[in-house]
Design an enzyme around this catalytic site. Structure first.
Site, short mmCIF file in Angstrom:
data_model
loop_
_atom_site.label_atom_id
_atom_site.label_comp_id
_atom_site.label_asym_id
_atom_site.label_seq_id
_atom_site.Cartn_x
_atom_site.Cartn_y
_atom_site.Cartn_z
N ASN A 181 0.78 -1.22 0.00
CA ASN A 181 0.00 0.00 0.00
C ASN A 181 0.83 1.29 0.00
O ASN A 181 0.66 2.15 -0.85
CB ASN A 181 -0.85 -0.02 1.27
CG ASN A 181 -2.27 0.28 0.94
OD1 ASN A 181 -2.51 1.28 0.29
ND2 ASN A 181 -3.17 -0.59 1.33
N ILE A 223 1.87 -10.14 1.75
CA ILE A 223 1.27 -11.42 2.17
C ILE A 223 -0.16 -11.20 2.65
O ILE A 223 -0.94 -12.13 2.72
CB ILE A 223 2.09 -12.07 3.32
CG1 ILE A 223 2.09 -11.19 4.57
CG2 ILE A 223 3.50 -12.37 2.87
CD1 ILE A 223 2.60 -11.91 5.81
N ASP A 224 -0.49 -9.94 2.96
CA ASP A 224 -1.82 -9.66 3.52
C ASP A 224 -2.93 -9.74 2.49
O ASP A 224 -4.11 -9.81 2.85
CB ASP A 224 -1.83 -8.27 4.17
CG ASP A 224 -0.92 -8.22 5.39
OD1 ASP A 224 -0.78 -9.26 6.06
OD2 ASP A 224 -0.32 -7.16 5.65
N ARG A 269 5.83 -14.96 6.34
CA ARG A 269 6.18 -14.11 5.20
C ARG A 269 7.57 -14.41 4.64
O ARG A 269 7.90 -13.97 3.54
CB ARG A 269 6.10 -12.63 5.60
CG ARG A 269 7.18 -12.19 6.56
CD ARG A 269 7.03 -10.73 6.95
NE ARG A 269 8.16 -10.33 7.79
CZ ARG A 269 8.11 -9.34 8.66
NH1 ARG A 269 7.00 -8.64 8.81
NH2 ARG A 269 9.17 -9.05 9.38
#
Lengths: 405, 405
Positions: free
Chosen positions: B112, B141-142, B299
């Protein structure tokens, strides 16, 4: 005259305890002296309440191959200490079950307490002229059994630790700012698994830069100065600590955290040594700090199991059956290292009474740098045990393991 | 006329962010329009202080192949938010560096905040008639970026979660007595990774029997009754919870633990939601309970990376270079799912301004059983992303990864 064999698994799971079970089933079914191979469900405790299965009939050939690579204990486990008093009614009750099932061979796969079980049963049998043979197959990720070079299960756990710590080292090194990462590894009294983190290093001086074993007395001030000098040298430092770190008074350092800790509901909070030291470092140095507990994956990771460990565990099971068929009883299968490079090992037998209730700690001569590292001699010892990756059956992106129905 | 390209990595590491870097380097070196491919060390922050390398010259062909399968961020990362005010002196200073290095193409691999960086730089460039093309390559990974079917990095993290939870399920099932195992998974606001634990199930009704995402309001009493009924049905239950569980007041449940918690040295203890719920269950039910935090391995696990995820991450990098060479700027590469079975995907471009500072939460219609499970629609979505295991180079029993010298 044919007899039946029975096998049980006891104590904590490992990635390879089922490989030893596999070896016992395969070898047992290959000998005419053995009719059926029974499996106790949940060890001796479950067996006493009538839970067992016929491993020689209930598993297909394909399932047997899956069993070899399935982590944790397929038969289920227990933590059940047999009565010290051999005149306890427990024993005749158990041996009556053996008689009814025509058991001639008894195999118990486990650690210290399981060898205590084998010891008691073989001694009881001797006193009562039973001809059942009792053999112990070692298993523990802690590698703390005496009279054996190492234990089945240690190699896979050590490989998991080496690979996972290496990945965490990469992860922790991406940022510029100073940071401390503390990794807590299993081992209440013995530092074998924590020492395995040294195999995560790629080059001299690589992380983890500090390794603390329970065999050395832990001192907070010495730790603080170790961390301080490490932070002078590099921005990201990784510290591996054993869950069982204790100070010179023998007090577990995690207890220093637990004393005063209640949550808002008044529950006592339990903390590991890693979390305790995370706090200590944050408070003392004000740097970014994180603690990571590798937890049970150390003992149950099938995906990172060592091929050498799996093969040796199978061999231990096979040797157990052969030993029993030779008429030997009251013995544990042990590993004898016959050469270092290339590494070779042979299975031998040792008196189970000499093994149980003893603990093999990490040797002091393999601890270096004032208790903050391990020596190359340890690396030479451990590296052969983590070699090789088994061919594994995958389905839908996930490993296929054998579940008991 | 030839220009140079520069690429940076930003935000948290993943198992595949280097695969996208690999794709950018390979594709960049394959086009005559691009002379050199530079890499920023520690992202835009490191670059501003003069840290970069020449990826087109400094890496051998073998090192480049290792890079593709090396987890974490090879170039190092940063968490640096660019000034919102485009008239800040930061921008001309940065673009002057671009001019000196003759940069024509800028690639930023991240989540983001990184897309926010690409947005600001492309808008600044537009205002000042710069012809540098700015392209964002997604990574997290989110899986919480909008306008893309999924994000590079999610598939590998989801595969790690599925495989590891399955192993823990086996491990927790070996004993007879009642036990509760709580596994805490990453995801502060989005439940994508926690949902992936559903892929650990081998059969209908298998563990994990309860799955809680941050998208549903967490209620302690409802949780207690969920656990109670689950314990009626089976002796060992596994519960997967997101680190970001919060109640209807929006308060993270881990905060309930932290309020009152100081250790003997007076440090504040930080606790995760898993440890908090471990306490709650122990106090309420008096059963054996353990909490496990999978932590950063989610991750950075290269060993359990998804081959599909790695390949798609490479493709995202390649598409980024092609897009820039077409003269396009201010875009993020996105994944568009073109078919479900067999799964097919194509890389497309989306306006980076529409992506940054937004968050794609787990869809409510995929949450089932009063917020304690996920639907088959989610499984159909996620399963294609965790397929395949890459061929990995091993040395001495450990994976070979590329380290920056």
């Amino acid at each position: 005259m044919k007899k039946n064999a029975i096998v049980g698994q006891s104590g904590g799971p490992t990635a390879v305890i089922n490989a030893s079970l596999y070896g016992i089933i395969k070898e047992g079914m290959a000998h005419d002296e053995i009719d059926r191979v029974y499996g106790m469900i949940n060890g001796i405790e479950g067996f006493m309440s009538g839970n067992y299965m016929d491993l020689s009939n209930d598993l297909t050939a394909e399932e047997l191959e899956l069993l070899k690579l399935t982590p944790a204990a397929y038969l289920g486990s227990c933590r059940y200490k047999l009565p010290d008093d051999l005149s306890s009614p427990f024993y005749p009750a158990l041996f009556e079950k053996f008689r009814v099932m025509d058991i001639g061979y008894f195999f118990y796969i486990g650690g210290n307490d399981s060898m205590d079980t084998v010891s008691k049963l073989s001694r009881y049998a001797a006193h009562h002229q039973s001809d059942i043979r009792f053999i112990g197959i070692p298993k523990t990720i802690d590698n703390d059994l005496v009279l054996t070079d190492h234990t089945p299960g240690y190699g896979s756990a050590a490989k998991y630790v080496a690979d996972t710590v290496r990945e965490i080292v990469l992860d922790a090194s991406v940022y510029q700012q100073k940071s401390v990462t503390i990794i807590e590894l299993m081992g209440r009294h013995a530092g074998w698994l924590t020492a395995a983190s040294a195999m995560a290093r790629k080059f001299e001086g690589d992380n983890p830069v500090l390794i603390y074993l329970p065999e050395s007395d832990f001192d907070f001030e010495q730790f603080a100065s170790d961390v301080d000098s490490a932070l002078q040298k590099r921005s990201s430092i990784i510290i591996c600590v054993s869950e069982g770190l204790s100070d010179s008074n023998g007090k577990f350092i995690c207890e220093y955290a637990d004393e005063a800790r209640l949550d808002t509901f008044g529950h006592k909070m339990l903390t590991g040594s890693g979390k305790m030291l995370e706090n200590f470092v944050r408070d003392r140095f004000g740097v970014k700090v994180r603690s990571i507990e590798l937890n049970v994956s150390q003992r149950c990771s099938g995906m990172l199991a060592s091929a050498v460990d799996i093969e040796e565990s199978v061999q231990a099971g096979i040797k157990g059956v052969k030993t029993a068929l030779e008429g030997i009883t009251g013995m544990m299968i042990a590993f004898k290292r016959t050469a270092d490079s290339p590494y070779t090992m042979e299975c031998v037998t040792v008196d189970v009474n000499e093994v149980c209730n003893k603990e093999k700690l990490f040797p002091n001569e393999w601890i270096s740098k004032n208790g903050t590292d391990v020596t190359d001699d340890f690396l030479a010892y451990a590296l052969p045990l983590i070699q090789g990756e088994p061919e594994r059956k995958m389905e839908g992106g996930r490993p296929v393991y054998l579940y008991r129905k």
